[in-house]
Design a protein around this motif. Structure first.
Motif, PDB file in Angstrom:
ATOM      1  N   TRP A 153      65.422  10.713  28.375  1.00  0.00           N
ATOM      2  CA  TRP A 153      65.730   9.422  27.743  1.00  0.00           C
ATOM      3  C   TRP A 153      66.502   9.627  26.433  1.00  0.00           C
ATOM      4  O   TRP A 153      67.450   8.909  26.134  1.00  0.00           O
ATOM      5  CB  TRP A 153      64.404   8.693  27.475  1.00  0.00           C
ATOM      6  N   VAL A 154      66.079  10.641  25.665  1.00  0.00           N
ATOM      7  CA  VAL A 154      66.755  10.887  24.384  1.00  0.00           C
ATOM      8  C   VAL A 154      68.077  11.613  24.591  1.00  0.00           C
ATOM      9  O   VAL A 154      69.094  11.254  24.020  1.00  0.00           O
ATOM     10  CB  VAL A 154      65.851  11.718  23.450  1.00  0.00           C
ATOM     11  N   LEU A 155      68.039  12.645  25.442  1.00  0.00           N
ATOM     12  CA  LEU A 155      69.177  13.560  25.473  1.00  0.00           C
ATOM     13  C   LEU A 155      70.412  12.974  26.155  1.00  0.00           C
ATOM     14  O   LEU A 155      71.518  13.406  25.879  1.00  0.00           O
ATOM     15  CB  LEU A 155      68.792  14.877  26.143  1.00  0.00           C
ATOM     16  N   ILE A 156      70.256  11.997  27.013  1.00  0.00           N
ATOM     17  CA  ILE A 156      71.426  11.476  27.722  1.00  0.00           C
ATOM     18  C   ILE A 156      72.496  11.030  26.724  1.00  0.00           C
ATOM     19  O   ILE A 156      73.677  11.284  26.896  1.00  0.00           O
ATOM     20  CB  ILE A 156      71.046  10.348  28.696  1.00  0.00           C
ATOM     21  N   HIS A 157      72.067  10.404  25.652  1.00  0.00           N
ATOM     22  CA  HIS A 157      73.054  10.070  24.625  1.00  0.00           C
ATOM     23  C   HIS A 157      72.842  10.940  23.390  1.00  0.00           C
ATOM     24  O   HIS A 157      73.720  11.102  22.577  1.00  0.00           O
ATOM     25  CB  HIS A 157      72.929   8.609  24.200  1.00  0.00           C
ATOM     26  N   GLY A 158      71.620  11.512  23.273  1.00  0.00           N
ATOM     27  CA  GLY A 158      71.248  12.219  22.043  1.00  0.00           C
ATOM     28  C   GLY A 158      72.084  13.448  21.794  1.00  0.00           C
ATOM     29  O   GLY A 158      72.348  13.808  20.643  1.00  0.00           O
ATOM     30  N   VAL A 159      72.522  14.106  22.869  1.00  0.00           N
ATOM     31  CA  VAL A 159      73.365  15.287  22.673  1.00  0.00           C
ATOM     32  C   VAL A 159      74.577  14.886  21.844  1.00  0.00           C
ATOM     33  O   VAL A 159      74.901  15.515  20.843  1.00  0.00           O
ATOM     34  CB  VAL A 159      73.812  15.861  24.032  1.00  0.00           C
ATOM     35  N   THR A 160      75.219  13.792  22.254  1.00  0.00           N
ATOM     36  CA  THR A 160      76.398  13.330  21.532  1.00  0.00           C
ATOM     37  C   THR A 160      76.022  12.782  20.164  1.00  0.00           C
ATOM     38  O   THR A 160      76.622  13.116  19.151  1.00  0.00           O
ATOM     39  CB  THR A 160      77.110  12.236  22.348  1.00  0.00           C
ATOM     40  N   GLU A 161      74.974  11.939  20.149  1.00  0.00           N
ATOM     41  CA  GLU A 161      74.646  11.245  18.907  1.00  0.00           C
ATOM     42  C   GLU A 161      74.094  12.187  17.844  1.00  0.00           C
ATOM     43  O   GLU A 161      74.520  12.164  16.697  1.00  0.00           O
ATOM     44  CB  GLU A 161      73.634  10.147  19.196  1.00  0.00           C
ATOM     45  N   LEU A 162      73.138  13.032  18.250  1.00  0.00           N
ATOM     46  CA  LEU A 162      72.546  13.936  17.265  1.00  0.00           C
ATOM     47  C   LEU A 162      73.598  14.915  16.747  1.00  0.00           C
ATOM     48  O   LEU A 162      73.625  15.245  15.556  1.00  0.00           O
ATOM     49  CB  LEU A 162      71.371  14.698  17.871  1.00  0.00           C
ATOM     50  N   PHE A 163      74.455  15.352  17.653  1.00  0.00           N
ATOM     51  CA  PHE A 163      75.525  16.250  17.251  1.00  0.00           C
ATOM     52  C   PHE A 163      76.425  15.544  16.227  1.00  0.00           C
ATOM     53  O   PHE A 163      76.786  16.113  15.190  1.00  0.00           O
ATOM     54  CB  PHE A 163      76.317  16.678  18.481  1.00  0.00           C
ATOM     55  N   ALA A 164      76.773  14.288  16.509  1.00  0.00           N
ATOM     56  CA  ALA A 164      77.640  13.538  15.599  1.00  0.00           C
ATOM     57  C   ALA A 164      76.981  13.369  14.239  1.00  0.00           C
ATOM     58  O   ALA A 164      77.612  13.587  13.197  1.00  0.00           O
ATOM     59  CB  ALA A 164      77.976  12.180  16.202  1.00  0.00           C
ATOM     60  N   VAL A 165      75.700  13.006  14.236  1.00  0.00           N
ATOM     61  CA  VAL A 165      75.025  12.800  12.948  1.00  0.00           C
ATOM     62  C   VAL A 165      74.909  14.120  12.198  1.00  0.00           C
ATOM     63  O   VAL A 165      75.077  14.183  10.975  1.00  0.00           O
ATOM     64  CB  VAL A 165      73.643  12.148  13.168  1.00  0.00           C
ATOM     65  N   THR A 166      74.656  15.214  12.946  1.00  0.00           N
ATOM     66  CA  THR A 166      74.593  16.529  12.308  1.00  0.00           C
ATOM     67  C   THR A 166      75.932  16.873  11.670  1.00  0.00           C
ATOM     68  O   THR A 166      75.987  17.371  10.541  1.00  0.00           O
ATOM     69  CB  THR A 166      74.224  17.604  13.340  1.00  0.00           C
ATOM     70  N   LEU A 167      77.020  16.594  12.394  1.00  0.00           N
ATOM     71  CA  LEU A 167      78.352  16.873  11.840  1.00  0.00           C
ATOM     72  C   LEU A 167      78.603  16.025  10.596  1.00  0.00           C
ATOM     73  O   LEU A 167      79.178  16.501   9.611  1.00  0.00           O
ATOM     74  CB  LEU A 167      79.434  16.596  12.880  1.00  0.00           C
ATOM     75  N   ALA A 168      78.163  14.770  10.633  1.00  0.00           N
ATOM     76  CA  ALA A 168      78.347  13.909   9.459  1.00  0.00           C
ATOM     77  C   ALA A 168      77.599  14.497   8.269  1.00  0.00           C
ATOM     78  O   ALA A 168      78.122  14.557   7.148  1.00  0.00           O
ATOM     79  CB  ALA A 168      77.853  12.499   9.752  1.00  0.00           C
ATOM     80  N   GLY A 169      76.364  14.952   8.524  1.00  0.00           N
ATOM     81  CA  GLY A 169      75.598  15.588   7.452  1.00  0.00           C
ATOM     82  C   GLY A 169      76.311  16.833   6.948  1.00  0.00           C
ATOM     83  O   GLY A 169      76.418  17.063   5.742  1.00  0.00           O
TER      84      GLY A 169
END
Lengths: 291, 328
Positions: free
Chosen positions: B230-246
């Motif tokens: 449930w998390v990873l289907i979009h989380g891979v993209t989203e968490l990666f994006a937020v990590t890059l923003a950080g």
């Protein structure tokens, strides 16, 4: 004599506040003028007005479409305002600043443009940096003011307000009027108004020129000539009459011809005198600048 | 005409060139660039140099303020036209996605690892705390965001949140909400880096904590694999994006705190530009994540399929950003 002459030729006028040097590769200083904080605030308010106006227009359009189609448009409302406001807020500024004018419509109306501080080409990433930081400078404080209600302490409120104030008032406290976004992006905002070529006032002088004595032409310097030019370009009868009276009193002349005619003739003669002295290396700043 | 002024004659002889340059610039800036013929485009730099030399002569011989101001403004406009960027918006976008963006992401790999580590640390701490005592859950996730996923919920209710369907109409609103919400967090993480990294680090850690706390709750109910999908289907993209923003925020904060041999302003400007490239891409990534979350997750309800999508996105982003590149 020649040494003294060469130092005199140099423009001794003090640089205006807000003027910055930009020497082109051809070696000419363009003397850019920085936009002042008021102009920038006004340009920003205009832009925000345009953004909100277009959102309202879009909403009305969708409602109209739904009304004609006979469905409810309520479903789209949050999408329009959430996504629309976000997209417009972030890409309106970037899109327009990427165009050849490097200015949003608000800036264009006020005759401003964004440029790189080093005078080079304005990179896309510089524009992105200066606009992404806007979120922190403007929209975060706004959200903060709107949402912080009774839920948080007064102390947090005060600290938050101080934090926001630092960013909002940052441009007032540095020499180049940079906001944080300009600092990060390496940009600044300069005045680049579009001016048309205006008529040469020397053309307007009546053909049988009024003769002025050399002493009369030595009464004023460049600063006064520029003021006279402004007066003549504005063509306000009352002001022209008053100015003509002052000049005549100073020169000891009688009022023989109409004020406008006199002023145009005097302008042409004074400019001729000051310019020919300029060619000999003498730039007479104002009437107190004695030889 | 009483007196013929030298400056007046000077102006009369060159006026036509200035007017021509002004006309060309009007068309160039007014978005009618395609109406310029090749000859006219070639004429711009020539006229610009002629006008620039007129300006320096006029400064030396003319006292007509109107003329000087006109020439200054005309030369400034022409300068930005001649020495400004010449690529179109489309060309810029193409080179951005093909080259600049992945390169910039690659160059901040250290900050990315750091931001990722802080997120994981936050997730781990929250996970351990919630495992220990479910009361902690409320500290990490506000009631409004939890939407009934708290520790007190039953297994069926939790399963319902993982696989339940929103109405098809609700999806547009839901997707746009998620996108704007996440994009705002990412921009904040970037912009807060300006305050010497600390707020960015807090934001990253908090982001991890929410994840860790949720994971702990679902693990207690034996729903860990389903939650992962449930998390990873979009989380891979989203968490990666937020990590890059950080990471972009850290790059700026670090340059500000430790500028090295450059001046602080210089270091900040350079870091700001690199970080901004990363950020422009992050917004695009979040757009993809919002679509995956709003549509993909609601429409794909099989856990295996969700993991497959997650793996595919991870592979694509990994290859896109970190494949070996020739040095410039």
């Amino acid at each position: 004599m020649s040494v003294a002459g060469s130092t005199l030729v140099r423009d001794t006028a003090r640089p205006e506040a807000g003027a910055r040097e930009l020497v082109t590769p051809e070696g000419v200083d363009l003397r850019l003028k920085l936009a002042d904080t008021g102009e920038r605030a006004a340009a920003f308010l205009l832009d925000v007005g345009i953004i909100l106006g277009s959102l309202v227009a879009l909403t009305l359009l969708v409602f109209l479409g739904a009304w004609i189609g006979g469905t409810s448009a309520r479903e789209f409302l949050p999408a329009i305002w959430l996504l629309g406001f976000f997209l417009l807020r972030n890409f309106y500024f970037m899109g327009f600043e990427l165009s050849p004018c490097a200015a949003t419509p608000g800036k264009r109306i006020l005759g401003l443009r964004v440029t790189a501080r080093n005078g080079g080409p304005l990179a896309a990433e510089a524009i992105f940096a200066r606009n992404a930081t806007r979120e922190l400078e403007v929209f975060l404080p706004l959200t903060f003011l709107v949402t912080s209600g009774a839920a948080v302490d007064a102390w947090i409120d005060i600290l938050g307000a101080v934090w926001c104030a630092v960013f909002v008032f940052f441009p007032l406290f540095n020499r180049d009027r940079l906001r944080i976004g300009d600092l990060v992006g390496g940009t600044w905002v300069v005045r680049a108004p579009r001016r048309g070529l205006r008529i040469d006032l020397a053309d307007e002088a009546a053909s049988p020129a009024i003769a002025f004595s050399p002493a009369a032409l030595d009464a004023y310097g460049i600063k006064e000539l520029n003021v006279l030019e402004d007066v003549l370009r504005r063509r306000d009868d009352a002001t022209m009459a008053a100015v003509a009276e002052r000049i005549r009193a100073k020169l000891g002349l009688k009022a023989r011809e109409p004020a406008a005619e006199f002023l145009f003739a005097y302008y042409a003669a004074l400019r001729g005198r000051l310019e020919s002295r300029l060619l000999f290396g003498r730039r007479r700043r104002d009437k107190f600048d004695k030889d | 005409m009483g007196i013929v002024l030298k400056s007046h004659r000077f102006r009369r002889e060159r006026e036509a060139d200035w007017q021509r340059l002004e006309d060309l610039l009007d068309r160039f800036e007014g978005g009618r660039r395609s109406t310029l013929t090749n000859d006219e485009i070639i004429a711009i730099p020539v006229l610009y140099r002629a006008t620039l030399s007129s300006l320096s002569v006029a400064r030396a011989i003319s006292l007509d303020k109107g003329l000087l101001e006109y020439l200054e403004s005309l030369c400034t406009r022409a300068y930005f036209c001649v020495y400004g960027t010449r690529t179109t918006v489309i060309e810029r976008l193409a080179s951005f996605f093909a080259d600049e963006w992945p390169r910039a992401v690659q160059s901040i790999w250290r900050e990315t690892l750091f931001a990722g580590a802080i997120t994981l640390l936050g997730a781990f701490v929250a996970f351990v705390l919630v495992q220990h005592s479910p009361d902690w859950f409320g500290t990490f996730i506000p009631e409004g965001l939890a939407q009934g996923r708290g520790p007190s919920a039953s297994t069926t209710e939790l399963r319902e949140t993982l696989f339940g369907k929103h109405g098809a109409n609700g999806l547009t609103v839901f997707a746009t909400f998620l996108f704007t919400h996440n994009a705002q967090i990412a921009i904040l993480a970037f912009a807060l880096g300006f305050a010497c990294c600390l707020p960015t680090a807090l934001l990253m850690a908090y982001n991890g904590m929410m994840l860790g706390a949720l994971f702990a709750v679902f693990l207690q109910h034996g729903l860990a694999p389903e939650f992962g999908g449930w998390v990873l289907i979009h989380g891979v993209t989203e968490l990666f994006a937020v990590t890059l923003a950080g990471a972009a925020g850290f790059r700026i904060g670090w340059a500000l705190a430790f500028p090295g041999e450059r001046s602080r302003l210089e270091a900040l400007t350079q870091a700001g530009r690199e970080a901004a490239i990363v950020m422009a891409g992050v917004i695009v990534m979040l757009g993809c994540a919002g679509l995956l979350e709003g549509f993909g997750r609601q429409l794909i309800t099989s856990t295996v399929a969700r993991y497959a999508v997650a793996l595919t996105t991870a592979f694509l982003w990994g290859v896109f950003f970190y494949r070996p590149r020739a040095l410039t």
